[in-house]
Motif scaffolding. Sequence first.
Motif, PDB file in Angstrom:
ATOM      1  N   ARG A 178      31.622 -24.487   0.232  1.00  0.00           N
ATOM      2  CA  ARG A 178      31.378 -25.534  -0.770  1.00  0.00           C
ATOM      3  C   ARG A 178      32.215 -25.280  -2.029  1.00  0.00           C
ATOM      4  NH1 ARG A 178      25.936 -28.565  -2.883  1.00  0.00           N
ATOM      5  NH2 ARG A 178      27.106 -30.225  -3.915  1.00  0.00           N
ATOM      6  N   ARG A 179      32.075 -24.079  -2.607  1.00  0.00           N
ATOM      7  CA  ARG A 179      32.908 -23.755  -3.798  1.00  0.00           C
ATOM      8  C   ARG A 179      34.219 -23.159  -3.302  1.00  0.00           C
ATOM      9  NH1 ARG A 179      31.607 -19.905  -7.671  1.00  0.00           N
ATOM     10  NH2 ARG A 179      32.739 -21.011  -9.291  1.00  0.00           N
ATOM     11  N   VAL A 180      35.324 -23.687  -3.824  1.00  0.00           N
ATOM     12  CA  VAL A 180      36.644 -23.334  -3.307  1.00  0.00           C
ATOM     13  C   VAL A 180      37.599 -23.039  -4.468  1.00  0.00           C
ATOM     14  CG1 VAL A 180      38.621 -24.184  -1.968  1.00  0.00           C
ATOM     15  CG2 VAL A 180      36.288 -24.825  -1.294  1.00  0.00           C
ATOM     16  N   ALA A 181      38.373 -21.969  -4.340  1.00  0.00           N
ATOM     17  CA  ALA A 181      39.477 -21.711  -5.282  1.00  0.00           C
ATOM     18  C   ALA A 181      40.761 -22.189  -4.617  1.00  0.00           C
ATOM     19  CB  ALA A 181      39.564 -20.229  -5.606  1.00  0.00           C
ATOM     20  N   VAL A 182      41.656 -22.772  -5.401  1.00  0.00           N
ATOM     21  CA  VAL A 182      42.959 -23.178  -4.874  1.00  0.00           C
ATOM     22  C   VAL A 182      44.043 -22.676  -5.816  1.00  0.00           C
ATOM     23  CG1 VAL A 182      42.020 -25.276  -3.799  1.00  0.00           C
ATOM     24  CG2 VAL A 182      43.062 -25.426  -6.067  1.00  0.00           C
ATOM     25  N   ALA A 193      41.038 -12.291  -8.054  1.00  0.00           N
ATOM     26  CA  ALA A 193      40.397 -13.293  -8.921  1.00  0.00           C
ATOM     27  C   ALA A 193      39.505 -14.215  -8.098  1.00  0.00           C
ATOM     28  CB  ALA A 193      41.466 -14.107  -9.648  1.00  0.00           C
ATOM     29  N   ALA A 194      39.979 -14.574  -6.895  1.00  0.00           N
ATOM     30  CA  ALA A 194      39.170 -15.456  -6.041  1.00  0.00           C
ATOM     31  C   ALA A 194      37.886 -14.746  -5.621  1.00  0.00           C
ATOM     32  CB  ALA A 194      39.975 -15.886  -4.819  1.00  0.00           C
ATOM     33  N   ALA A 195      37.996 -13.439  -5.306  1.00  0.00           N
ATOM     34  CA  ALA A 195      36.800 -12.678  -4.925  1.00  0.00           C
ATOM     35  C   ALA A 195      35.828 -12.589  -6.102  1.00  0.00           C
ATOM     36  CB  ALA A 195      37.198 -11.288  -4.439  1.00  0.00           C
ATOM     37  N   ARG A 196      36.359 -12.328  -7.273  1.00  0.00           N
ATOM     38  CA  ARG A 196      35.502 -12.219  -8.467  1.00  0.00           C
ATOM     39  C   ARG A 196      34.810 -13.538  -8.783  1.00  0.00           C
ATOM     40  NH1 ARG A 196      39.490  -9.293 -11.954  1.00  0.00           N
ATOM     41  NH2 ARG A 196      39.189  -7.104 -11.416  1.00  0.00           N
ATOM     42  N   ALA A 197      35.514 -14.647  -8.488  1.00  0.00           N
ATOM     43  CA  ALA A 197      34.958 -15.971  -8.806  1.00  0.00           C
ATOM     44  C   ALA A 197      33.776 -16.319  -7.900  1.00  0.00           C
ATOM     45  CB  ALA A 197      36.046 -17.036  -8.682  1.00  0.00           C
ATOM     46  N   GLY A 198      33.620 -15.552  -6.804  1.00  0.00           N
ATOM     47  CA  GLY A 198      32.465 -15.774  -5.928  1.00  0.00           C
ATOM     48  C   GLY A 198      32.529 -17.082  -5.161  1.00  0.00           C
ATOM     49  N   ALA A 218      36.599  -6.347   2.308  1.00  0.00           N
ATOM     50  CA  ALA A 218      35.831  -6.043   1.095  1.00  0.00           C
ATOM     51  C   ALA A 218      34.809  -7.137   0.788  1.00  0.00           C
ATOM     52  CB  ALA A 218      36.795  -5.873  -0.086  1.00  0.00           C
ATOM     53  N   GLY A 219      34.658  -8.107   1.712  1.00  0.00           N
ATOM     54  CA  GLY A 219      33.633  -9.138   1.523  1.00  0.00           C
ATOM     55  C   GLY A 219      34.100 -10.336   0.712  1.00  0.00           C
ATOM     56  N   GLY A 220      35.407 -10.489   0.564  1.00  0.00           N
ATOM     57  CA  GLY A 220      35.938 -11.614  -0.213  1.00  0.00           C
ATOM     58  C   GLY A 220      35.760 -12.935   0.491  1.00  0.00           C
TER      59      GLY A 220
END
Length: 275
Positions: A178-182, A193-198, A218-220
């Motif tokens: 649902r939540r996506v970084a692009v 940064a994408a991993a940190r953003a959850g 690492a669970g990203g």
Amino acid sequence: MTTLGDVLAALEAAYPPATAESWDAVGLVCGDRAEPVSKVLFCVDPVESTVDEVLEVGAQLLVAHHPLMLRGVTGVPADDPKGGLVHRLIRAGVALYTAHTNADAANPGVSDALADALGLRVTGPLVPADEGADTGIGRIGELDHPEPLRDFARRVAEALPTTAWGVRAAGDPDRPVRRVAVCGGAGDSYLTAAARAGVDAYVTADLRHHPAGEHLAAGGPALVDVAHWASEWPWCGQAAHVVRTALGGTVEVLVSTRRTDPWTVGVTSRTGGSQ
Ligand SMILES: [Zn+2]
């Protein structure tokens, strides 16, 4: 009469050159700001096929995302691949202009165009320019409804122009997204940064084996890797809209239809083939 200078003023208001990275080479490559412009073509790559295209459509300006010459040159001889393009453009009276990392940094910019194409509602930058800023590199957005990674990858493939090797995703195919970084273009360096953003998934280009594997271990978030050219192509429509809004009626805007992704063949192994 609309001049090249008028068109560049509209582009530079949307994508200020001063916001480009220090190593970048943005702005006017060739062309006379006093010359009239009635048609503009937008593309990702200033290469042979898009120079062919700009001459065929009879535009007076080619706006490209990637610089033609990123490093210093001492000449543009016609028998050099890039020098040859400069010769063809100048002989035909066509200007070339580049908006690269300034288009990445803009709001809206390259990653907003990518997010829009995927049907994401943008909520903020992936990497803020300053603490708490609403601009920066990449974007985070949300889908209206969660969908499994396999469906999301299909959504990405259908939203972007076709490329030889399409779209690949890494992670559990059933993982809800649902939540996506692009990040349009090469986004390896923003995996952390994408991993940190959850986020649930990160869509970018040019991802490599080891960083991708280590990030997942690492669970990203799940990864969706697309062709670099395809990830930035939606920006062409955004930039065309900028010029149409500022100068519509006097200037016709066109988006390149040439596929300039360098990869031309994509095959998959037959079932039972070696891994
Ligand atoms: Zn790029």
